[in-house]
Motif scaffolding. Structure first.
Motif, PDB file in Angstrom:
ATOM      1  N   ASN A 146       0.788  -1.101   0.190  1.00  0.00           N
ATOM      2  CA  ASN A 146       0.230   0.073   0.098  1.00  0.00           C
ATOM      3  C   ASN A 146       0.841   1.221   0.089  1.00  0.00           C
ATOM      4  OD1 ASN A 146       1.118  -0.401   2.560  1.00  0.00           O
ATOM      5  ND2 ASN A 146      -0.914   0.512   3.643  1.00  0.00           N
ATOM      6  N   PRO A 178       1.961   4.883  -0.685  1.00  0.00           N
ATOM      7  CA  PRO A 178       1.163   5.793  -0.858  1.00  0.00           C
ATOM      8  C   PRO A 178       1.751   6.610  -2.365  1.00  0.00           C
ATOM      9  CG  PRO A 178       2.705   6.436   0.811  1.00  0.00           C
ATOM     10  CD  PRO A 178       2.766   5.106   0.462  1.00  0.00           C
ATOM     11  N   LEU A 179       1.353   5.847  -3.432  1.00  0.00           N
ATOM     12  CA  LEU A 179       2.074   6.426  -4.677  1.00  0.00           C
ATOM     13  C   LEU A 179       1.279   7.661  -5.600  1.00  0.00           C
ATOM     14  CD1 LEU A 179       3.375   3.268  -6.220  1.00  0.00           C
ATOM     15  CD2 LEU A 179       4.588   4.744  -4.854  1.00  0.00           C
ATOM     16  N   GLU A 180       0.075   7.595  -5.275  1.00  0.00           N
ATOM     17  CA  GLU A 180      -1.012   8.640  -5.781  1.00  0.00           C
ATOM     18  C   GLU A 180      -0.248  10.078  -5.284  1.00  0.00           C
ATOM     19  OE1 GLU A 180      -5.425  10.112  -5.875  1.00  0.00           O
ATOM     20  OE2 GLU A 180      -5.119   7.928  -5.513  1.00  0.00           O
ATOM     21  N   GLY A 181      -0.362  10.802  -6.506  1.00  0.00           N
ATOM     22  CA  GLY A 181       0.237  12.254  -6.119  1.00  0.00           C
ATOM     23  C   GLY A 181       1.785  12.317  -6.008  1.00  0.00           C
ATOM     24  N   GLN A 182       2.485  11.371  -5.986  1.00  0.00           N
ATOM     25  CA  GLN A 182       3.813  11.357  -5.738  1.00  0.00           C
ATOM     26  C   GLN A 182       4.748  11.747  -6.992  1.00  0.00           C
ATOM     27  OE1 GLN A 182       4.839  11.392  -2.724  1.00  0.00           O
ATOM     28  NE2 GLN A 182       3.493  10.468  -1.692  1.00  0.00           N
ATOM     29  N   THR A 215       8.152  -1.013 -10.222  1.00  0.00           N
ATOM     30  CA  THR A 215       7.905   0.268  -9.778  1.00  0.00           C
ATOM     31  C   THR A 215       9.077   0.283  -8.701  1.00  0.00           C
ATOM     32  OG1 THR A 215       5.747   0.129 -10.128  1.00  0.00           O
ATOM     33  CG2 THR A 215       6.521   1.647  -8.119  1.00  0.00           C
ATOM     34  N   TYR A 250       9.220   6.709  -8.353  1.00  0.00           N
ATOM     35  CA  TYR A 250       8.611   7.404  -7.395  1.00  0.00           C
ATOM     36  C   TYR A 250       9.503   7.938  -6.287  1.00  0.00           C
ATOM     37  CZ  TYR A 250       4.143   6.021  -9.551  1.00  0.00           C
ATOM     38  OH  TYR A 250       3.119   5.726 -10.278  1.00  0.00           O
ATOM     39  N   GLU A 272       5.588  18.297 -12.801  1.00  0.00           N
ATOM     40  CA  GLU A 272       6.393  16.880 -12.284  1.00  0.00           C
ATOM     41  C   GLU A 272       8.010  17.197 -12.649  1.00  0.00           C
ATOM     42  OE1 GLU A 272       5.029  12.690 -11.376  1.00  0.00           O
ATOM     43  OE2 GLU A 272       5.182  13.133 -13.613  1.00  0.00           O
ATOM     44  N   GLU A 315       0.556  17.394   3.204  1.00  0.00           N
ATOM     45  CA  GLU A 315       1.022  16.242   2.483  1.00  0.00           C
ATOM     46  C   GLU A 315       2.241  15.690   2.582  1.00  0.00           C
ATOM     47  OE1 GLU A 315      -0.965  14.813  -0.095  1.00  0.00           O
ATOM     48  OE2 GLU A 315      -2.495  16.186   0.892  1.00  0.00           O
TER      49      GLU A 315
END
Length: 195
Positions: A31, A33-37, A48, A84, A110, A153
């Motif tokens: 899990n 936390p890749l979203e938004g990274q 990954t 990431y 990015e 964040e």
């Protein structure tokens, strides 16, 4: 009595040898936390790579300068992996501030984040002012003043790291499994993923 002590010594030695020869792998973290990274590479790459890092960490600087170029050239640019970066700031007081400015640049573009990543690690003796100067050189129209939401964040990333015992930087994962933060071990883990 001597036989008992000798037997106990042999048992202890056998246990020590077993522990040294056994390859313990840490349990994978599925899990992350890749979203938004910030991510670099092809989003469809099978492997990954995730780096938990601190911009004030000398070992993270070494990783960025010595390991990342090979990772990018041989794994990211070839489409084998995407990478990431997740903030884990704790080394110095400036750590969190650098992470917040990185998040601010990420919210704009990015690519700006990755430029910031490399420019920070290229500097020595980073102060809060140097960090701001680098950020402003990348995004001259930004004022970097309204940062409260971004601080939250960064704190979420830090909380995740603490909850999952990620207490050193750089800590690197390949497909959720912790690996040594060097190119050869990362490459081996990425290639195992492809088989």
């Amino acid at each position: 009595m001597k036989k008992l002590v000798l037997s106990s010594g042999v048992v202890v030695l056998a246990v020590v040898i077993f522990l040294l020869l056994t390859n313990f792998e840490t349990a994978p973290i599925h899990n992350l936390p890749l979203e938004g990274q910030p991510m670099i590479g092809n989003a469809d790459a099978e492997a990954t790579i995730v780096e938990f890092g601190d911009f004030m960490c000398p070992d993270c600087k070494d990783f960025a300068q010595k390991e990342f170029p090979n990772i990018k050239k041989e794994l990211i640019d070839t489409g084998k992996a995407k990478m990431y970066f997740i903030d884990n700031p704790f080394v110095k007081p400036e750590s969190t501030y650098a992470s917040i400015l990185g998040e601010s640049l990420l919210s704009k573009d990015e690519e700006l984040f990755w430029q910031f990543y490399h420019q920070l690690y290229a500097e020595s003796n980073l102060t809060k002012q140097k960090i701001v100067d680098i950020a402003k050189s990348l995004s001259p129209t930004s004022d970097f003043t309204d940062l409260d939401a971004l601080e939250k964040e960064v704190q979420k990333d830090r909380d995740f790291a603490e909850q999952n015992n990620i207490n050193s930087v750089p800590t690197v994962f390949v497909n959720g499994r912790s690996v040594n933060a060097n190119f050869e071990d990362i490459k081996e883990a990425v290639e195992k993923n492809g088989n």
